[in-house]
Design an enzyme around this catalytic site. Structure first.
Site, PDB file in Angstrom:
ATOM      1  N   SER A  83      -9.361 -31.757  40.301  1.00  0.00           N
ATOM      2  CA  SER A  83      -9.242 -30.338  39.974  1.00  0.00           C
ATOM      3  C   SER A  83      -7.828 -29.953  39.548  1.00  0.00           C
ATOM      4  O   SER A  83      -7.295 -30.491  38.586  1.00  0.00           O
ATOM      5  CB  SER A  83      -9.724 -29.504  41.163  1.00  0.00           C
ATOM      6  OG  SER A  83      -9.848 -28.153  40.845  1.00  0.00           O
ATOM      7  N   ASP A 220      -8.036 -24.819  34.914  1.00  0.00           N
ATOM      8  CA  ASP A 220      -7.425 -25.868  35.713  1.00  0.00           C
ATOM      9  C   ASP A 220      -7.913 -27.227  35.208  1.00  0.00           C
ATOM     10  O   ASP A 220      -8.617 -27.306  34.200  1.00  0.00           O
ATOM     11  CB  ASP A 220      -7.715 -25.673  37.209  1.00  0.00           C
ATOM     12  CG  ASP A 220      -9.183 -25.843  37.546  1.00  0.00           C
ATOM     13  OD1 ASP A 220     -10.028 -25.620  36.660  1.00  0.00           O
ATOM     14  OD2 ASP A 220      -9.495 -26.204  38.696  1.00  0.00           O
ATOM     15  N   ASP A 222     -10.156 -29.488  35.943  1.00  0.00           N
ATOM     16  CA  ASP A 222     -11.570 -29.779  35.690  1.00  0.00           C
ATOM     17  C   ASP A 222     -12.328 -28.554  35.197  1.00  0.00           C
ATOM     18  O   ASP A 222     -13.553 -28.591  35.049  1.00  0.00           O
ATOM     19  CB  ASP A 222     -12.241 -30.363  36.924  1.00  0.00           C
ATOM     20  CG  ASP A 222     -12.418 -29.362  38.056  1.00  0.00           C
ATOM     21  OD1 ASP A 222     -11.642 -28.389  38.125  1.00  0.00           O
ATOM     22  OD2 ASP A 222     -13.319 -29.549  38.892  1.00  0.00           O
ATOM     23  N   ASP A 224     -13.231 -25.685  36.359  1.00  0.00           N
ATOM     24  CA  ASP A 224     -14.233 -24.925  37.114  1.00  0.00           C
ATOM     25  C   ASP A 224     -13.703 -23.549  37.502  1.00  0.00           C
ATOM     26  O   ASP A 224     -14.372 -22.795  38.183  1.00  0.00           O
ATOM     27  CB  ASP A 224     -14.714 -25.697  38.342  1.00  0.00           C
ATOM     28  CG  ASP A 224     -13.633 -25.919  39.390  1.00  0.00           C
ATOM     29  OD1 ASP A 224     -12.450 -25.632  39.111  1.00  0.00           O
ATOM     30  OD2 ASP A 224     -13.973 -26.398  40.495  1.00  0.00           O
TER      31      ASP A 224
END
Length: 425
Positions: A83, A220, A222, A224
């Site tokens: 992440s 960010d 990843d 999400d």
């Protein structure tokens, strides 16, 4: 590391394949970290060795893997990412059929099975692996299908954190009609989140202001989650994004139960603003999985965290930065109002967070601390609040105070932190 990843993949594959009449299917995606290249190979090997057919999606956001788990009829999804963490970190996230994160109990069961001996498939019973890199367009098309509002005329700067959204986010927003300037779109495996992305907004703010752009969006690693920047360089956090979306959905009659789900860390100004607009707020513990649980239990369709992790369950099963940004920009385009004006529906109260380390995190209810909290709450009245929360992983207690002024918040937080240091040892 690779051996452990292979074992995790094998155990997860065995867990999901148990009792099935057909061979299960898994989709596997990753962010651009260098370690993801060999971790992906290890996880895929583990899954296939346990009798799971694997579709390798390549570099894609976590929400894309969640969506494709359902869209491709897979029994499970796997995302290899850390992440918003720096490049040396990495992790493995598992998703159930339907694209939801695994419950804690299932994760614990898989972990407990690591190292256990079990009968592995052989010969024709082992899984097969094939590439499915072209599925990124299916995800982009899905995100675009969730709104009919065009973004023509909007000048947007997006920061993809040298992460998983570096291809799909610019493609999606351009197809929606926006003029898009990009930063953080040249991942080299080592630069993910390095001075860019939703945890490093200075560069995005500078470019938005100098370019006189309408909006800046930061994802960010990843993708999400996302945060935003107004044309003046003001940071628009997750609470403000949710407030803008909630107000718009409430006005359109599409906000389920006229309710938003947020965590205890959401700013008091968020709750005050929504209450004034006739929207209820359901509070949960910190963590997107707890937000999701409350949303599913109550039938709500909007929730999230101050960090920019927003869940829109009408369209996705997990937080989706690209989806969130598209709908935020759609509100700007439809209402023809600057983001700064839209975000002004809520006033953020000054918030101070102090992490008190080296204490016993189980002692948050000792009499001395309870008395200090009660005194602080009496001083604040309805103009602020106090939250004492133990860390989930470290010997640390978090002290959060919101107040009408930064000075009062800092003073009370400091006093409460001192009590924690002496009473919670």
């Amino acid at each position: 590391m690779s051996v452990a990843a292979a074992q995790v993949g094998a155990q997860a594959g065995g867990f999901h394949g148990a009792g099935r009449q057909r061979r299960p299917v898994a989709v596997v995606g990753r962010d651009p970290r260098a370690s993801g290249e060999f971790l992906e190979a290890a996880v895929v090997a583990g899954l296939a060795s346990s009798g799971v057919d694997v579709l390798r999606l390549g570099v894609l956001p976590t929400p894309a893997v969640a969506y494709l788990t359902t869209a491709l009829g897979a029994d499970m999804g796997v995302m290899i990412s850390a992440s918003h963490n720096p490049a040396p970190d990495n992790g493995i996230k598992f998703l159930t059929r339907g694209g939801y994160k695994l419950p804690d109990a299932v994760e614990n069961e898989i972990e407990q099975r690591l190292g256990e001996k079990w009968e592995r498939p052989v010969g024709a019973s082992v899984g097969r692996v094939r590439e499915a890199y072209g599925e990124a367009d299916r995800y982009v098309s899905h995100v675009l299908s969730t709104t009919d509002v065009r973004l023509d005329g909007l000048d947007v700067v997006i920061d993809c954190a040298h992460g998983a959204a570096h291809l799909v986010a610019p493609e999606a927003l351009r197809r929606a009609g926006a003029t898009v300037e990009t930063i953080g779109v040249r991942p080299d495996g080592l630069n993910i989140n390095a001075g860019v992305g939703s945890t490093h907004l200075d560069k995005l703010r500078q470019i938005v202001v100098s370019r006189n752009a309408d909006v800046g969006i930061a994802y960010d690693g990843d993708a999400d989650r996302c945060l935003a920047v107004s044309h003046t360089g003001e940071i628009i956090d997750g609470d403000q994004i949710m407030a803008v979306l909630a107000m718009a959905m409430h006005a359109e009659g599409t906000l389920s139960g006229d309710t938003v789900v947020a965590t205890v860390m959401s700013n008091l100004g968020f709750k005050i603003a929504l209450k004034g607009a006739g929207v209820d707020v359901v509070e949960t513990a910190v963590g997107d999985r707890y937000v999701l649980e409350a949303m599913r239990a109550g039938g709500y369709n909007l929730g999230g965290e101050q960090s920019g992790h927003v869940l829109m369950l009408d369209h996705a099963t997990t937080g989706d930065g690209l989806l969130t940004s598209l709908h935020l920009l759609a509100v700007v385009a439809r209402q023809k109002r600057p983001l700064a004006e839209l975000a002004s529906v809520m006033t953020r109260l000054p918030q101070v967070l102090v992490n008190v380390k080296g204490v016993d995190r189980t002692k948050t209810s000792v009499p001395e601390l309870s008395a200090a909290v009660a005194a602080a709450e009496s001083e604040l009245g309805e103009t602020g609040r106090v939250l004492i929360r133990p860390s989930g992983t470290e010997p640390m207690i978090r002290v959060m105070v919101e107040a009408a002024s930064a000075e009062q918040a800092e003073s009370l937080a400091g006093r409460l932190a001192d009590v924690v240091r002496t009473a919670c040892v």
